[in-house]
Design an enzyme around this catalytic site. Structure first.
Site, PDB file in Angstrom:
ATOM      1  N   ASN A 150      49.132  -6.800  44.727  1.00 52.28           N
ATOM      2  CA  ASN A 150      48.378  -5.994  43.522  1.00 52.28           C
ATOM      3  C   ASN A 150      48.279  -6.645  42.439  1.00 52.28           C
ATOM      4  OD1 ASN A 150      51.424  -5.268  43.753  1.00 52.28           O
ATOM      5  ND2 ASN A 150      51.149  -4.269  41.847  1.00 52.28           N
ATOM      6  N   CYS A 320      50.750   0.187  37.628  1.00 49.86           N
ATOM      7  CA  CYS A 320      51.787   1.084  37.560  1.00 49.86           C
ATOM      8  C   CYS A 320      52.965   0.800  36.501  1.00 49.86           C
ATOM      9  CB  CYS A 320      52.630   1.078  38.951  1.00 49.86           C
ATOM     10  SG  CYS A 320      51.522   1.374  40.073  1.00 49.86           S
TER      11      CYS A 320
END
Length: 379
Positions: A150, A320
């Protein structure tokens, strides 16, 4: 990621017209049930799975937690599956570049007596399959390796790792949230027992995920209730979200991937023309939409702040953990120095971007970097 207009259109009727609960026996409930199962079929076929092997969740994070904790608790109560493989297995193998939800699940499991091996990666971010093989012991119950990272976008070789796990009789899980529909994924040919997916990385709605669980493997549910999703994930299914997820999968196509790759390459090549810049991760084995660059002597946060004022969104790590002041664990794992980590920036592109936008980013970024370098005490 923007939700695709075709996805929105597919979802809308399930908010106000076809609003039934898929567990209800009445007509509108069964209408919702049909939509649920048709969506399950679409997602299952896209990865070579059976429909009953797809469990819908609220996110990729939930699915990742479900695999590691669900397997641990299945092991703990000595389910038949684990009795066959050896009781009380308590060892997980993962990597140092996993998503935070895997790493934090592992940290919690360590408090429950699980031993975790965190494998190193090379300077581009790839794990060595031999390291996986050497780390497996008689106590290992699962290996978890992210597919498309990611942060730096590199794509791991699942087939080789999966083959090793299969030969050793150890379960293999991959977090494929970033890679799903963007690169090759087949649960049978890559020897996968569990695969985590989600919708919002492919222009579906946020708050919808899925977990592939190979038929016959026992998991203990995290959520207990009405026995939804084959008894593995109780909660009334989010039918609009699931329909949107399936629609996003259905409209994903290779021509979009090629177009995104073209934009990505243009952006990478343009940024690397700026002196004293480096690409984080591999250029070849990389997700089509990911750009992560180190500017070496200026702060990524400062670059991002200026870019934002020009209407350009960027990140200095994973979304995140963007509120954390901790340096990126992924960039640290590939050997970047503290200064390099702090000077790194991630940009993402999609099928909705244009070449004109890429040109605009490159023009603005060049000016920002030059300005910040003139101001920087680090030369």
């Amino acid at each position: 990621t923007k939700v695709d207009e075709e996805v929105v259109k597919a979802m809308l009727p399930y908010f106000s017209e076809k609003f039934g609960n898929a567990s209800s026996q009445h007509l509108i409930g069964q209408e919702a049930k049909r939509a649920l199962e048709e969506s399950r079929d679409i997602i299952a076929k896209s990865i070579g799975a059976k429909r009953e092997e797809i469990i819908f969740t609220g996110s990729g994070t939930e699915a990742n937690n479900f695999v590691l904790k669900g397997l641990f608790f299945a092991n703990k109560i000595n389910s038949k599956e684990f009795e066959e493989k050896g009781k009380e297995k308590n060892h997980i193998i993962t990597t140092k570049i996993e998503h935070d939800c895997i790493l934090n699940s592992c940290k919690w499991l360590e408090t429950q007596g699980v031993k975790i091996t965190y494998l190193d990666v090379n300077k581009e971010g790839f794990v060595n399959s031999k390291d996986v093989e050497n780390a497996i012991t008689s106590q290992t119950f699962v290996v978890s390796v992210i597919h498309g990272n990611n942060e730096i976008g590199i794509i791991q070789d699942l087939k080789e790792i999966g083959k090793i796990c299969r030969e050793k009789g150890v379960f293999f899980h991959t977090d494929a949230c970033q890679s799903y529909t963007k690169t090759y994924l087949d649960v049978n040919k890559q020897n996968l027992d569990f695969v985590t997916l989600n919708a919002h990385k492919i222009h579906g709605p946020k708050g919808v995920g899925a977990l592939y669980v190979k038929k016959g493997i026992k998991l203990i549910p995290l959520l207990h209730g009405g026995g939804h999703e084959f008894g593995l994930r109780s909660s009334t299914e989010n039918i609009p979200g699931i329909v949107g997820f399936a629609k996003a999968v259905k409209i994903a196509n290779n021509s979009n991937i090629k177009y995104i790759e073209k934009l990505r390459n243009k952006l990478i090549e343009g940024i690397l023309k700026i002196p004293n810049t480096q690409l984080n991760g591999s250029k070849e084995k990389r997700l089509c939409n990911n750009i992560n660059v180190c500017f070496n002597n200026i702060e990524g946060e400062s670059i991002g702040g200026f870019l934002d004022s020009y209407g350009i969104s960027s990140s200095t790590g994973s979304a995140c953990s963007s509120h954390s002041l901790e340096p990126s664990h992924v960039l640290k794992a590939i050997g970047r120095t503290h200064i390099q980590i702090n000077s790194s920036l991630r940009l993402s592109v999609s099928k909705f971007n244009t070449e004109e936008e890429i040109n605009y980013v490159l023009e603005v970024l060049q000016k920002i970097v030059e300005k910040l370098r003139r101001m920087s005490p680090i030369k």
